[in-house]
Scaffold this motif. Structure first.
Motif, PDB file in Angstrom:
ATOM      1  N   ALA A  98       0.706  -1.254  -0.055  1.00 53.37           N
ATOM      2  CA  ALA A  98       0.143  -0.114   0.106  1.00 53.37           C
ATOM      3  C   ALA A  98       0.762   1.291   0.022  1.00 53.37           C
ATOM      4  O   ALA A  98       2.011   1.252   0.063  1.00 53.37           O
TER       5      ALA A  98
ATOM      6  N   ALA B  47      -4.106  -1.255   5.839  1.00 55.12           N
ATOM      7  CA  ALA B  47      -3.599  -0.487   4.527  1.00 55.12           C
ATOM      8  C   ALA B  47      -3.384   0.888   4.712  1.00 55.12           C
ATOM      9  O   ALA B  47      -2.931   1.530   3.724  1.00 55.12           O
TER      10      ALA B  47
ATOM     11  N   HIS C 240       4.156  -0.225   3.199  1.00 54.72           N
ATOM     12  CA  HIS C 240       3.676   1.183   2.662  1.00 54.72           C
ATOM     13  C   HIS C 240       4.878   1.565   1.879  1.00 54.72           C
ATOM     14  O   HIS C 240       6.211   1.780   2.518  1.00 54.72           O
TER      15      HIS C 240
END
Ligand code: PLP
Length: 372
Positions: free
Chosen positions: A111, A126, A145
């Motif tokens: 993400a 996320a 991330h």
């Protein structure tokens, strides 16, 4: 009897910072408070009011369906239901995460930094912003991330363990940041090369907001999974996870929700989508968005660092905090949103009149001149 503010302050969870305003009525892009004062609405139900408040066609569809049938779970067929599974944006994301894992047999999700996907545990895993995650960790394992719009980092992160890559093509809550075309094309290519699914979160960008029906069309990309919600049902609670051909068909019991595909919200959704298509709201958002962005860019005020946006999803990055600016705008009859600490976000219903947008820009200019 205690008033609305006292009751909400006493019994609500406290999860929302409230503005001192009781909204009792809406029409198109206008809202009224309990004293009868009128406001131009650039909050737009956080993006759920694209067809305007109290849209007469949606109201009629709801009334007709309410008098016919409101409950019918998915063990039966129903005339109002398409393949619509859930009740919110976060649930649409949950579905996408599940279906990516289910299809690939892999567990990892890549993400984006500054991405926002909702508050349920999967969607929160996320979501990047630490202030949303604090107090709920450990969240789901397997989420990483990477910096938004950085293809090199995406190339390094997407592997043969990646089930899905989750991205907003224009980050909304994260500051109104449109991705570059190269980044989006690159993500699609990397997903195809490495057997991962491309998941696009269109919860905020969908249904005409960015000048096309979906941001995926603006970027000419074909995601495997698309999460939609907010304006899908004219302001009623509904979401959906759209599945492309690379997604494995679900077996019985793989997913479900009591209110999924509820006839009342489906009837509202059919009316809202008909309205968006017939009134060509995406083209209206493109034209009015370009006009507003152009006017804002020409302001050239010292308080403005950058003006960004696509269609009627507009962000004005300021050199100082946005909260006092929002308060000053409210006093002048304009309701708007933040996107982070220093970005002023405009998310009006797409039916808004050009003259209202002129007033909004004039008021922003007046407030920012005082703030300088
Ligand atoms: N994804 C995006 C891009 C959003 O902007 C939001 C809500 O703001 C969500 C997901 C979560 O949607 P919901 O609040 O309906 O759960």
């Amino acid at each position: 009897m205690a008033n609305t503010v006292d009751i909400e302050n006493r019994y609500a969870s406290g999860a929302y910072t409230k503005r001192p305003l009781t909204i009792v009525r809406g029409a198109g892009a206008h809202l009224w408070d309990d004293t009868g004062r009128e406001y131009i609405d650039c909050v737009g139900g956080h993006g759920s009011a694209n067809v305007g408040h109290a849209n007469p066609e949606v109201a009629r569809a709801i009334a007709e369906q309410a008098a016919r049938l409101t409950s019918c779970t998915e063990i039966f067929y129903n005339d109002q239901r398409a393949a619509l599974l859930c009740n919110s944006g976060a649930e649409a994301i949950e579905g996408a995460i599940k279906f990516a894992r289910y299809t690939t047999g892999r567990s990892e999700i890549v993400a984006m930094m500054r991405g926002f996907h909702g508050r349920t545990l999967g969607a929160l895993s996320a979501t990047w912003e630490p202030k949303y995650r604090a107090g709920f960790e450990p969240l789901l394992p397997g989420f990483t991330h990477i910096p938004f719009d950085n293809l090199e980092r995406a190339d390094a992160a997407i592997s043969d363990k990646t089930a899905g890559v989750l991205v907003e093509l224009v980050q909304g809550e994260g500051g109104v940041r449109p991705a570059s075309r190269e980044f989006v094309a690159g993500l699609e290519r990397l997903c195809h090369e490495r057997g991962a699914l491309l998941i696009v979160d269109e919860v905020q960008t969908g249904f005409g907001r960015v000048g096309q029906m979906f941001a995926s069309r603006v970027y000419d990309v074909e995601p495997d999974l698309v999460a939609v919600a907010k304006s899908i049902a004219g302001g009623l609670p509904m979401g959906a996870t759209l599945m492309g051909p690379r997604v494995k068909e679900l077996e019985a019991l793989a997913h479900g929700s009591t209110f999924g595909g509820n006839p009342l919200v489906c009837a509202a959704s059919v009316a809202a989508i008909d309205f968006i298509v017939r009134e060509n709201l995406p083209a209206r958002a493109a034209e009015l968005g370009e006009y507003t962005l152009d006017r804002l860019r020409r302001l050239q005020l010292p308080a403005i660092r950058e003006v960004r946006g696509m269609g009627l999803l507009i962000g004005i990055e300021l050199k100082h905090k946005v909260t006092p600016i929002l308060q000053a705008l409210m006093a002048r009859g304009v309701l708007a949103l933040p996107a982070g600490l220093n970005v002023l976000r405009l998310l009006p219903p797409l039916v808004i009149e050009k003259s209202d947008l002129d007033t909004v820009v004039d008021q922003i200019e007046a407030v920012l001149r005082i703030a300088d």
